[in-house]
Design a protein around this motif. Structure first.
Motif, short mmCIF file in Angstrom:
data_model
loop_
_atom_site.label_atom_id
_atom_site.label_comp_id
_atom_site.label_asym_id
_atom_site.label_seq_id
_atom_site.Cartn_x
_atom_site.Cartn_y
_atom_site.Cartn_z
N LEU A 1 0.82 -1.13 0.02
CA LEU A 1 -0.18 0.06 -0.04
C LEU A 1 0.97 1.03 -0.03
N HIS A 2 0.39 2.27 -0.60
CA HIS A 2 1.12 3.43 -0.83
C HIS A 2 0.11 4.50 -0.71
N TRP A 3 0.31 5.46 0.35
CA TRP A 3 -0.61 6.65 0.42
C TRP A 3 0.12 7.75 -0.32
N GLY A 4 -0.32 8.31 -1.61
CA GLY A 4 0.31 9.17 -2.34
C GLY A 4 -0.03 10.54 -1.96
N PRO A 5 0.62 11.29 -2.57
CA PRO A 5 0.43 12.71 -2.17
C PRO A 5 -0.88 13.18 -2.83
N GLU A 6 -1.51 14.17 -2.24
CA GLU A 6 -2.96 14.77 -2.91
C GLU A 6 -2.89 15.04 -3.93
N PRO B 1 -5.35 9.78 -2.73
CA PRO B 1 -5.07 8.46 -3.51
C PRO B 1 -4.42 7.37 -2.28
N LEU B 2 -4.85 6.30 -2.68
CA LEU B 2 -4.39 4.86 -1.96
C LEU B 2 -4.03 4.10 -3.23
N GLU B 3 -2.59 3.83 -3.29
CA GLU B 3 -2.17 3.08 -4.25
C GLU B 3 -1.85 1.62 -3.82
N LEU B 4 -2.49 0.90 -4.58
CA LEU B 4 -2.30 -0.73 -4.29
C LEU B 4 -1.23 -1.52 -5.49
N HIS B 5 -0.49 -2.12 -4.88
CA HIS B 5 0.59 -2.72 -5.80
C HIS B 5 0.75 -4.17 -5.32
N SER B 6 0.37 -5.20 -6.58
CA SER B 6 0.58 -6.70 -6.27
C SER B 6 1.70 -6.99 -6.52
N PRO B 7 2.27 -8.42 -6.18
CA PRO B 7 3.39 -8.69 -6.61
C PRO B 7 3.39 -9.35 -8.09
N SER B 8 2.21 -9.52 -8.74
CA SER B 8 1.91 -9.94 -9.91
C SER B 8 1.97 -8.81 -10.91
N GLU C 1 14.90 9.74 4.26
CA GLU C 1 14.19 8.63 4.17
C GLU C 1 13.16 8.53 3.01
N SER C 2 13.04 7.46 2.46
CA SER C 2 12.28 6.99 1.39
C SER C 2 10.67 6.80 1.57
N CYS C 3 10.59 6.54 3.02
CA CYS C 3 9.09 6.08 3.48
C CYS C 3 8.14 7.16 3.17
N GLU C 4 6.79 6.95 3.35
CA GLU C 4 5.88 7.74 3.20
C GLU C 4 5.46 8.48 4.67
N ASP C 5 4.43 9.11 4.61
CA ASP C 5 3.76 9.90 5.91
C ASP C 5 3.11 8.75 6.47
N ARG C 6 2.87 8.82 7.71
CA ARG C 6 2.31 7.64 8.50
C ARG C 6 1.37 8.42 9.53
N VAL C 7 0.20 7.75 9.66
CA VAL C 7 -0.83 8.24 10.63
C VAL C 7 -0.32 7.69 12.12
N LEU C 8 -0.10 8.51 13.01
CA LEU C 8 0.37 7.98 14.32
C LEU C 8 -0.82 7.52 15.25
N GLY C 9 -2.07 8.26 15.08
CA GLY C 9 -3.17 8.20 15.92
C GLY C 9 -4.14 8.93 15.20
N SER D 1 1.16 21.55 0.10
CA SER D 1 1.49 20.45 -0.53
C SER D 1 2.79 20.38 -1.41
N ARG D 2 2.80 21.38 -2.34
CA ARG D 2 3.87 21.70 -3.23
C ARG D 2 5.15 22.05 -2.61
N LEU D 3 5.24 22.36 -1.61
CA LEU D 3 6.31 22.92 -0.67
C LEU D 3 7.21 21.74 -0.31
N ARG D 4 6.18 20.43 -0.05
CA ARG D 4 7.03 19.34 0.28
C ARG D 4 7.77 18.47 -0.96
N CYS D 5 7.49 18.99 -2.24
CA CYS D 5 7.90 18.39 -3.53
C CYS D 5 9.16 19.07 -4.16
N VAL D 6 9.14 20.44 -4.05
CA VAL D 6 10.09 21.30 -4.78
C VAL D 6 11.53 21.21 -4.23
N ASP D 7 12.40 21.73 -4.89
CA ASP D 7 13.77 21.80 -4.38
C ASP D 7 13.57 22.78 -3.08
#
Length: 839
Positions: free
Chosen positions: A349-354, A418-425, A566-574, A688-694
């Motif tokens: 599962l990958h929680w992508g940017p808005e 978006p919630l992206e779903l990636h299967s091993p297939s 870190e390459s991980c994505e945002d995570r809901v703590l609670g 949202s854009r601030l987090r993506c630009v240089d």
């Protein structure tokens, strides 16, 4: 209702002989043990999945399509008979070995495994033979789409009008008791098959390689023994499906129409007698003893090739099933069509940017909101009892249908999380949702099931899809704007939420808080704070105001951002949901603390009930913030430090503190222009854009903001006073004078300047890496923060050369950066609140 007796009585009146139902035990129609997977659904087999067609205009067209359906039924029956023959093939050999010293199955086990299968074979063999004999004289199949003209097609249509098959279907419906016996015995048979497959190699070889013909093309399909045993469970519902499709294409004046109606009634009565409370309705035995059970379902938007579809998603213990709901309106049976499925084993599962929203999308969504609001207002005016068939009742019904269409369109186009779903297939799908709380619930539910899940046998997707009609827990898409229930317990007016701080973190982290309000969809219902600087006790002091209609719950989520690199994505703590009680909320701020797992968030709530203005047809235009007085921007946002300053500073501290030459190096002009446009039009999108630009673009937009202020952050009239203060030789006296001058500035200017100074000092603390000491930072910001007065024609002013002006600008900022006793900055206006502890 005694369905079997009804069927027998009707058959006898039609002079149709009825064969006795074989088998022992209780009356097959008395008990309710019918598995849920056998519930009627129009989606069963590929051969029966006819394309949607417009209303048939001629009798010939209708009869041609009726023949197509009948031939499709015939082909499907032939495949099913082959499957039953394949299942029965090893029965004689197993019976023969039962009397030997080393039996594969005992005699009793053989009887259980094949119970009622010969009777099912004989029943469908008779049905197939009777249907084939009546269709063969009509010749080969023709397609009205490719041969619409007169001639043979017309003659065939005339012959088809006299073709009767209703008695065949009525006869097979009357013998559904044979299936009831099989169904009652099914679990016992499967248990024996699984046990023998694991313990006896001879049976395992047999059970894993059974071949059956696919019909006229002579091709063969490999089945397992268990898969073939499952076929009758799937087939029993096809009787209802066949009758439904056949009746749809049978003209009312046809002699079969009444007979098919009666057969369909009996078939549906049989299915309606199923015990819906039985646990086996939600469970299907999988391989290795696993049980497939429905865990969650709901409506989401599936994004495929740029298009959006409102789909019904079902989460089972081993897979995700995506279907599309059709029908379900008054008087119509809800129908599901299979879209796709993904096994949970190995699913990522990958929680992508808005997703970004175009201007056209914004306008379309706001237009739908305005239309929904007005239509609901009209419906509320007519919410009084009226005669059922009166003109007013028809008007209300049309309004309800229009509202339902609008809300379905809104539900399809408004989600952008978006919630992206990636299967091993290598199969991937993207779902989008409008609520982060809902997205996290789905993510948590899927994550709990993806541990050690191993799928060894592909599911019977057609049967699984057919089960959705009764298995669904979410009965309809959340179309609720026309429902008046519970409005007296909901909020209508302005709800203000101030997010103050958080505590309870085990280690410093960067995070933000999301706030969502439920209720009708007429107004914006979501907001989020900016990202905090890495801290174990972050502070936001950020206020949001929601126009709410029908709100009953406030949802709060704390989201952890990954560290830089870190390459991980945002995570809901609670996350938590707070019930909004109008009787307890006040017109003044009320502070409370809420627990979200390990994190405790302090926030304040204020509610002012009042009638709401209709949402505008066009989205409300955000006031620009660049080239505007800083006091006006802060007042508009209800803060002491504008959001653009806080957002940029926190983003630089999150990932730019070790950037060499930060604030000195320039970024791409296009990035800065795009950020400026975003801040002027949509703050949420800009964040949202601030987090993506240089990161140099982030520092560049901050410098540009101060540079384009119509009045500098430090008022121009104080320039000469600062010049004199710099001439004070005693450093302590100079510091006192400088701080006194700063206190004379307006509150917004003063706190914004202090907020920036503390940030620049933290940047300088890393000068061994970023090469930006205090003097470098003062040189960058001095000319933007302090400007000399402009000479006015006719007025005399002390001559100051440009080089001297720059020296003053840099030295003023440098002097403040050297102060050790700078006061802390206040970012938001303090709230006068009561304190209430709540978890």
């Amino acid at each position: 209702m005694e369905v079997f007796k009804d069927a027998v009585d009707y058959l006898e009146t039609q002079h149709i002989p009825v064969e006795a139902v074989g088998g022992t035990g209780p009356d097959p129609l008395e008990e309710d043990v019918f598995p849920e997977e056998e519930v009627f659904s129009p989606l069963q087999t590929d051969s029966m999945d006819l394309p949607d067609t417009p209303v048939l205009r001629t009798l010939e067209d209708m009869l041609d399509r009726r023949l197509m359906v009948l031939r499709t039924i015939l082909d499907s029956e032939k495949i099913y008979l082959n499957e039953l023959e394949t299942l029965l093939m090893p029965m004689k050999a197993l019976k023969a070995t039962a009397g030997t010293s080393q039996p594969v199955l005992s005699g009793q086990q053989v009887q259980i495994v094949f119970y009622q299968v010969p009777e099912l074979r004989d029943l469908h063999r008779d049905f197939y033979s009777g249907l084939r004999d009546r269709l063969v004289p009509l010749g080969p199949q023709t397609h009205p789409e490719t041969d619409p003209g007169p001639g043979p097609g017309k003659e065939q249509g005339q012959m088809g009008f006299h073709l009767t098959v209703g008695d065949l279907f009525l006869k097979i419906v009357s013998q559904l008791g044979v299936y009831r016996g099989f169904i009652d015995n099914y679990e016992s048979a499967v248990k024996i098959v699984r046990s023998c497959t694991q313990t006896d190699q001879r049976f395992r070889i047999l059970a894993e390689s059974m071949m059956s013909c696919n019909g006229s093309d002579k091709s063969k399909t490999k089945y397992t023994f268990e898969a073939l045993l499952y076929k009758p469970l799937d087939r029993v519902t096809k009787t209802t499906l066949v009758l439904h499709d056949l009746l749809k294409h049978t003209p009312q004046m046809h002699s079969d129409h009444h007979v098919l109606q009666e057969a369909l009634r009996l078939s549906r009565s049989f299915l309606s007698g199923v015990n819906e409370g039985s646990q086996c309705k939600q469970e299907v035995t999988l391989s290795r003893g696993m049980r497939r059970q429905l865990m969650r379902d709901g409506f989401v938007v599936d994004v495929c090739e740029g298009g959006r579809n409102l789909c019904h998603l079902f989460l089972y213990t081993d897979l995700l099933l995506c279907t599309k709901l059709k029908g379900g309106a008054q008087g119509k049976q809800a129908q599901y069509r299979f879209c796709w499925y993904l096994p949970l084993a190995g699913l990522k599962l990958h929680w992508g940017p808005e997703m970004e929203r175009t201007t056209d999308t914004y306008q379309r969504i706001h237009s739908m909101r305005a239309k929904m609001y007005l239509l609901r207002h009209e419906l509320r005016q007519t919410m009084k009892p009226v005669p059922q068939k009166s003109l007013a009742a028809r008007t209300i019904e049309r309004g309800r249908k229009k509202m339902e269409q609008l809300e379905r369109m809104f539900l399809t186009h408004s989600p952008f999380l978006p919630l992206e779903l990636h299967s091993p297939s290598a199969k991937s799908h993207t779902l989008v949702m409008s609520s982060l709380y809902e997205l996290e619930e789905w993510r948590e539910a899927i994550h709990r099931l993806t541990g050690d899940n191993i799928e060894t046998v592909p599911p019977d997707l057609l049967t699984l899809t057919s089960s959705c009609v009764k298995l669904r827990m979410t009965q309809q898409p959340p179309v609720h704007s026309i429902l008046p229930e519970g409005e007296e317990e909901s909020l209508c007016g302005t709800l203000s939420v101030a997010v103050h701080s958080a505590c309870g973190l085990q280690q410093p982290a960067s995070m933000y808080v999301c706030v969502e309000v439920d209720g009708f969809e007429f107004y914006e219902r979501q907001a989020q704070t900016h990202s905090s600087v890495s801290s174990s006790s972050p502070h936001w002091d950020q206020e949001f105001s929601f126009q709410v209609d029908g709100a009953q719950n406030l949802r709060v989520l704390v989201v952890l951002e990954p560290e830089v690199g870190e390459s991980c994505e945002d995570r809901v703590l609670g996350k938590t949901s707070i019930q909004l009680d109008p009787a307890l909320l006040q017109k003044r701020w009320k502070r409370q603390t809420v627990s979200l797992g390990q994190v405790v968030v302090t926030l304040s709530l204020k509610y002012c009930p009042h009638p709401l203005d209709p949402p505008s047809l066009a989205p409300a235009q955000q006031q620009p913030i660049f080239c505007m007085p800083i006091g006006a921007v802060a007042q508009q946002e209800g803060v002491l430090v504008p959001h653009v300053v806080r957002c940029c500073v926190e983003e630089v501290e999150r990932r730019g503190m070790e950037e060499v030459g930060i604030y000195r190096l320039s970024a791409a002009t296009s990035d800065i222009i795009n950020l400026k446009t975003a801040f002027n039009t949509n703050l949420r999108e800009a964040v949202s854009r601030l987090r993506c630009v240089d990161v140099n673009a982030v520092s560049g937009i901050l410098k540009l903001y101060f540079r384009e202020l119509p009045e500098p952050l430090i008022p121009t009239e104080l320039f000469q006073s600062f010049t004199k203060a710099l001439d004070i030789p005693d450093l302590s006296a100079r510091s006192v004078s400088m701080l006194s001058l700063l206190q004379s500035c307006p509150a917004v200017n003063q706190n914004t300047f202090l907020f920036l100074l503390h940030h620049l000092k933290r940047v300088s603390d890393r000068q061994d890496v970023n090469k930006m000491p205090l003097m470098n930072l003062a040189t960058v910001f001095g000319p933007s923060l302090l400007r000399p007065p402009v000479a006015v024609l006719g007025q005399s002013s002390p001559p100051v050369d440009i080089s001297q002006e720059v020296v003053v600008q840099v030295q003023v900022v440098y002097s403040y950066l050297q102060c050790d006793n700078l006061p802390a900055a206040q970012t938001c206006i303090p709230h006068d609140t009561e304190t209430t502890e709540e978890d």
